[in-house]
Scaffold this motif. Structure first.
Motif, short mmCIF file in Angstrom:
data_model
loop_
_atom_site.label_atom_id
_atom_site.label_comp_id
_atom_site.label_asym_id
_atom_site.label_seq_id
_atom_site.Cartn_x
_atom_site.Cartn_y
_atom_site.Cartn_z
N GLU A 85 -5.95 17.28 4.38
CA GLU A 85 -6.48 15.58 4.03
C GLU A 85 -5.78 15.56 5.79
O GLU A 85 -5.38 16.11 6.70
CB GLU A 85 -4.51 15.37 4.04
N GLY A 116 -16.54 10.41 -4.50
CA GLY A 116 -16.09 9.32 -3.81
C GLY A 116 -17.15 7.65 -3.63
O GLY A 116 -18.03 8.43 -3.75
N GLU A 118 -12.77 6.10 -4.02
CA GLU A 118 -12.04 5.48 -5.03
C GLU A 118 -11.55 4.98 -3.79
O GLU A 118 -10.58 6.04 -2.62
CB GLU A 118 -11.34 6.91 -5.83
N ARG A 120 -7.28 4.52 -2.50
CA ARG A 120 -6.43 5.56 -2.34
C ARG A 120 -5.07 5.37 -1.33
O ARG A 120 -5.48 5.30 -0.75
CB ARG A 120 -6.93 7.14 -3.15
N ASP A 121 -4.40 5.32 -1.74
CA ASP A 121 -2.75 4.56 -0.69
C ASP A 121 -3.35 3.43 0.13
O ASP A 121 -3.25 3.45 1.76
CB ASP A 121 -2.80 6.08 -0.32
N ALA A 125 -10.75 6.82 -0.14
CA ALA A 125 -10.27 8.69 -0.09
C ALA A 125 -12.38 8.50 -0.47
O ALA A 125 -12.78 8.27 -1.50
CB ALA A 125 -9.81 8.66 -1.30
N ARG A 138 -8.81 16.16 1.59
CA ARG A 138 -8.78 14.51 1.32
C ARG A 138 -9.20 14.17 2.34
O ARG A 138 -8.69 14.69 3.33
CB ARG A 138 -8.25 13.94 0.34
N LEU A 140 -9.49 10.07 3.69
CA LEU A 140 -8.21 8.73 3.65
C LEU A 140 -9.24 8.00 4.87
O LEU A 140 -9.10 7.94 6.50
CB LEU A 140 -6.92 8.27 3.54
#
Length: 522
Positions: A85, A116, A118, A120-121, A125, A138, A140
């Motif tokens: 990540e 993606g 999409e 996320r947090d 992402a 992943r 971000l």
């Protein structure tokens, strides 16, 4: 724990490798055993990046390569399903266009699928999927600007900051305070693409060039009419990218310097280079400042110096940083080890496949190109025009004689005033040149490292400084190309000091352009 002379796996004291810190995991007990079973190491697992374990032991914190051990205990991660990540923050123009395109190219080259974007947090992402549809990595992405990128990096909220500027002195101090034992922020950086700040006008505008002083004066509100720039009697309509864009911030700093002034409020701001270009194209009396535009209805104005030299933002000039408003796209890294797949992605961004994507998106790539002498007429004309008593025409004749039959490589290295330290783009150029040498691209040829200086100070001293800088670059390239067989390429040094300036020197940007080491292929 048992330690024997035949210690089969690599251990490195964390205190010696603080740069290799990885993202934390839930602390649990593990036992690491060498593959022959002779050595055991017990401790608490604190981090894992897919390649290295970080554990706390009775000997202190240690970093252990996963390839040489077997892990047992409740804290052991699943090596087959590990998900790398990376949190990336910074310039929206990069996170929203260039970076996703590069991720797609990396996925294709590695037989993966990119999923993606999409949400996320609180970020956007992108996931790299293995062939079994499991997530290998992943990414971000948080869009903002250079300021927010550095802030996230310094607050340990990002692993990478994508910026269009170098860190300020305050940001560098904050980095040293938080990570005093790590390499400085200015050394934890890569350049992944190049852009440039350019003045834009409609195709029907009669102005052929504009000085940097006049350009900044327009956006400070000190010049309002085209007549003051040699054009028609008409008001100037100003256009810029949105105020939080890195290019706008860079230009505002350039225009205002250290003053407490502000840009004029009579500016129309735009969300993208394309939108700005459309607005400028519709108005023959508009003047925009933006990234390079390939739109046919607008023109990128060359910069005109007080000494009469002009500089256009063409690909060759940007690659070589001859254009004074070249803007590298920087990727600044956190002071910890990135997961291996993320590191692999960063390494891949230096490949020919990645460079092609950079160019297709509209940025300038950093691939090495060759510029033959017959395409350097403007440079030679500038050299003749700049001849003085200290740099006579005879010296210029020697320069031209030395250049005859050579090609200039786009790799050009630059230095701060009075410094022998290369900037990030120059270090990247050294690495690319070294890789080309190791690949055999220049076998049997001669590389001439030609040093030039600005005109501050005595010409004789500048000549010696130029020679020392040429030696510095040659030595750096030779050290980086250590895998090349000695003798495959001949290295030579040449120094010409103030001869052949690339820019006028009434600004620091112009002087910086002239302090350079070029590489000629013979």
């Amino acid at each position: 724990m048992l330690l024997r002379c035949g210690f089969a796996f690599r251990l490195t004291l964390l205190s010696m490798l603080s740069f290799l810190l990885v993202a934390p995991v839930a602390a649990q007990d593990v036992e690491l055993r060498s593959l022959d079973g002779d050595v055991r190491l017990e401790g608490t697992l604190t981090a894992f990046d897919g390649t290295y374990y970080q554990i706390d032991t009775i000997y202190g914190p240690l970093t252990v390569a996963a390839e040489g051990v077997a892990c047992a205990g409740p804290g052991c991660p699943d090596l087959m399903s590990f998900t790398a990540e990376a949190r990336i923050a910074g310039e929206a123009s990069v996170t929203e266009t260039l970076l996703p395109a590069l991720l797609q190219g990396f996925a294709t080259d590695h037989a993966m699928v990119l999923r993606g974007p999409e949400p996320r947090d609180g970020a956007i992402a992108y996931a790299l999927l293995r062939q079994d549809n499991s997530v290998a990595a992943r990414f971000l992405l948080s869009s903002g600007n250079s300021d927010t990128g550095f802030l996230a990096l310094l607050n340990n909220e990002a692993d990478m900051a994508l910026t269009l500027r170098r860190p300020t002195q305050g940001e560098q101090r904050a980095d040293r305070a938080s990570a005093p034992g790590d390499p400085p922020l200015t050394r934890r950086v890569r350049v992944i693409a190049l852009d440039a700040l350019v003045p834009l006008v409609a195709s029907g505008n009669p102005i052929d060039a504009i000085s940097l002083d006049h350009l900044t004066a327009v956006f400070r509100g000190e010049i309002d009419n085209w007549q003051d720039l040699g054009g028609p009697d008409a008001p100037i309509a100003r256009h810029m990218l949105r105020a939080d864009n890195g290019m706008t911030q860079f230009f505002a700093t350039l225009a205002l310097g250290t003053s407490d002034g502000e840009l004029t409020p009579m500016i129309t701001y735009h969300a993208s280079t394309a939108a700005l270009a459309v607005a400028v194209a519709r108005d023959n009396f508009a003047l925009g400042v933006s990234g390079r535009s390939r739109e046919g209805a607008v023109r990128n104005l060359p910069l005109l110096g007080d000494c009469g030299l002009t500089q256009a933002a063409d690909v060759d000039a940007i690659k070589a940083e001859d254009y004074p408003l070249t803007l590298p796209v920087h990727a600044y890294l956190a002071p910890r080890r990135l997961p291996q797949l993320v590191q692999d992605f960063l390494d891949w961004t230096e490949t020919a496949e990645a460079e092609a994507i950079v160019a297709a998106i509209g940025y300038v790539d950093q691939s090495l190109t060759r510029i033959p002498l017959d395409r350097q007429g403007v440079r030679l004309a500038n050299a003749i025009a700049a001849a003085t008593e200290e740099v006579p025409l005879t010296q210029l004749q020697q320069l031209v004689t030395r250049m005859r039959g050579t090609e200039r490589l786009s790799a050009t290295m630059r230095f701060s005033d009075g410094s022998s330290d290369l900037d990030a783009q120059s270090r990247a150029a050294v690495a690319r040149l070294a890789a080309a040498i190791e690949s055999g691209a220049f076998d049997g040829r001669r590389l001439i490292f030609a040093g030039f200086s600005d005109s501050a100070g005595a010409a004789a001293i500048n000549l010696r400084v130029a020679a020392r800088r040429a030696e510095t670059v040659r030595d750096a390239v030779q050290a980086a190309a250590d895998a090349a067989t000695p003798g495959r390429v001949t290295f030579e040094i040449a120094a010409f000091g103030e001869a052949m300036p690339m820019a006028c020197e009434e600004t620091e940007q112009g002087r910086a352009v002239n302090r350079r080491v070029e590489v000629w292929l013979d």
